[in-house]
Design an enzyme around this catalytic site. Sequence first.
Site, PDB file in Angstrom:
ATOM      1  N   LYS A  21       6.413  -5.249  14.298  1.00 20.38           N
ATOM      2  CA  LYS A  21       7.738  -5.992  14.020  1.00 20.38           C
ATOM      3  C   LYS A  21       8.727  -5.256  14.883  1.00 20.38           C
ATOM      4  O   LYS A  21       8.809  -4.318  15.238  1.00 20.38           O
ATOM      5  CB  LYS A  21       7.911  -6.034  12.336  1.00 20.38           C
ATOM      6  CG  LYS A  21       8.361  -4.756  11.941  1.00 20.38           C
ATOM      7  CD  LYS A  21       9.864  -4.474  11.821  1.00 20.38           C
ATOM      8  CE  LYS A  21      10.031  -2.851  11.779  1.00 20.38           C
ATOM      9  NZ  LYS A  21      11.346  -2.474  12.154  1.00 20.38           N
ATOM     10  N   ASP A  55       8.626  -1.819   4.655  1.00 22.82           N
ATOM     11  CA  ASP A  55       8.225  -2.830   5.584  1.00 22.82           C
ATOM     12  C   ASP A  55       6.993  -3.548   5.400  1.00 22.82           C
ATOM     13  O   ASP A  55       6.336  -4.269   6.232  1.00 22.82           O
ATOM     14  CB  ASP A  55       8.297  -2.280   7.013  1.00 22.82           C
ATOM     15  CG  ASP A  55       9.903  -1.876   7.497  1.00 22.82           C
ATOM     16  OD1 ASP A  55      10.659  -2.273   6.778  1.00 22.82           O
ATOM     17  OD2 ASP A  55       9.908  -1.004   8.371  1.00 22.82           O
TER      18      ASP A  55
HETATM   19  P1  ATP Z   1       9.338   2.997   9.636  1.00 18.41           P
HETATM   20  O1  ATP Z   1       8.343   1.700   9.158  1.00 18.41           O
HETATM   21  O2  ATP Z   1       9.426   4.173   8.514  1.00 18.41           O
HETATM   22  O3  ATP Z   1      10.524   2.411  10.378  1.00 18.41           O
HETATM   23  P2  ATP Z   1       7.984   3.678  12.122  1.00 18.41           P
HETATM   24  O4  ATP Z   1       8.072   2.146  12.353  1.00 18.41           O
HETATM   25  O5  ATP Z   1       9.565   4.055  13.046  1.00 18.41           O
HETATM   26  O6  ATP Z   1       8.537   3.763  10.711  1.00 18.41           O
HETATM   27  P3  ATP Z   1       5.412   4.379  12.117  1.00 18.41           P
HETATM   28  O7  ATP Z   1       4.766   4.320  13.148  1.00 18.41           O
HETATM   29  O8  ATP Z   1       5.403   3.719  10.731  1.00 18.41           O
HETATM   30  O9  ATP Z   1       6.917   4.244  12.483  1.00 18.41           O
HETATM   31  O10 ATP Z   1       5.659   5.964  11.609  1.00 18.41           O
HETATM   32  C1  ATP Z   1       6.341   6.167  10.722  1.00 18.41           C
HETATM   33  C2  ATP Z   1       5.605   7.711  10.188  1.00 18.41           C
HETATM   34  O11 ATP Z   1       4.457   7.547   9.277  1.00 18.41           O
HETATM   35  C3  ATP Z   1       5.117   8.773  11.255  1.00 18.41           C
HETATM   36  O12 ATP Z   1       5.652   9.889  10.964  1.00 18.41           O
HETATM   37  C4  ATP Z   1       3.691   8.667  11.240  1.00 18.41           C
HETATM   38  O13 ATP Z   1       3.051  10.113  11.343  1.00 18.41           O
HETATM   39  C5  ATP Z   1       3.530   8.293   9.547  1.00 18.41           C
HETATM   40  N1  ATP Z   1       2.289   7.411   9.529  1.00 18.41           N
HETATM   41  C6  ATP Z   1       1.462   7.427   8.286  1.00 18.41           C
HETATM   42  N2  ATP Z   1       0.411   6.331   8.644  1.00 18.41           N
HETATM   43  C7  ATP Z   1       0.778   5.932   9.593  1.00 18.41           C
HETATM   44  C8  ATP Z   1      -0.193   4.888  10.285  1.00 18.41           C
HETATM   45  N3  ATP Z   1      -1.297   4.573   9.975  1.00 18.41           N
HETATM   46  N4  ATP Z   1       0.451   4.696  11.725  1.00 18.41           N
HETATM   47  C9  ATP Z   1       1.381   4.999  12.268  1.00 18.41           C
HETATM   48  N5  ATP Z   1       2.295   5.931  11.376  1.00 18.41           N
HETATM   49  C10 ATP Z   1       1.669   6.433  10.387  1.00 18.41           C
END
Ligand code: ATP
Length: 312
Positions: free
Chosen positions: A15, A142
């Site tokens: 998203k 989210d």
């Molecule tokens: P948020 O949803 O908190 O805004 P983001 O979109 O910036 O986060 P994500 O890719 O969701 O980033 O990753 C956030 C954190 O979650 C990272 O530190 C990552 O190591 C951890 N994490 C745990 N599981 C996953 C996964 N399946 N995919 C990505 N990140 C993950």
Amino acid sequence: MSQTAGRVIVRVPAKINLQLAVGPLRPDGFHELATVFCALDLCDVLTASPAGSLTLDVQGPEGAGLAADRNNLAWRAAELLAGHAGVPARVGLHIEKNIPVAAGLAGGSADAAAALLACDRLWGLHLPAPELAALAARLGSDVAFALLGGTAVGAGRGERLRPIEGAASFSWVLAAADGGLATPAVYAELDRQRGLGDDAPAPVVADPAATLAASGVAEAVTSGDPELLAGRLGNDLQPAALALAPYLADTLAAGQKCGALAGLVSGSGPTCAFLARDGEHARTLARALAGTGSCRQAFAVTGGTARPTVLG
Ligand code: ATP
């Protein structure tokens, strides 16, 4: 979702936030938000297979270094669902990771939503959608939107959702960065910028729902007019993301110079999203932006109508 020989395969979207209005810090440590989520056709693919215990492996172009244990949100989603339903967490999860990690694209949330959907089907639970959404909200702000997809207004921490009926799809370019940004650090920087210290009086922060309504973004997404939408995008987290990752100013400037209608940091960053007139403009823009060297990778995506889906 598809179920083949006992396996369930779910494709689940990333998203961006077309508007992200961040209100005051709540007593529970979260910020009150008002946002418009927009699901992209950039997807992770999660496969859930029958297994004797809970296992996980992660592959794909963005999978390097990602935890394949309880620290992975997909693992936690499977455990949470099993505990809730009173069944053993017996599933082999496989993630093809295409969504950049810690990039402001909610890839972890996407995988958690995919695991909920896939395990619900694999274990024959068939929980009602509101029950799955309640579990999703416990996993992260989210995750409930990742279950839903499309375009939706999010309130509370982002977990209280209202789909925007008739939302159009728009063409975007994503500029992926080399590193990631930790979402809590970006919110902490926002609080610092707002002067919120331990001893400081709480600052006056605008009501996020009013900010979102005043932006007119929800009306713009149903108009289908990218020129109109371009003037209605916004992200309260952008100044904080720019403070933590100053190179993003160059990325945003490069996107504008290459002809984007508008550009903004996606969620907590560091990915930047640039609005294009149409798919052809997005592809041209992506090539031009990639040539500037201002980001790791630039690619065209479509946003607004993607949903968790069955693989063909
Ligand atoms: P948020 O949803 O908190 O805004 P983001 O979109 O910036 O986060 P994500 O890719 O969701 O980033 O990753 C956030 C954190 O979650 C990272 O530190 C990552 O190591 C951890 N994490 C745990 N599981 C996953 C996964 N399946 N995919 C990505 N990140 C993950």
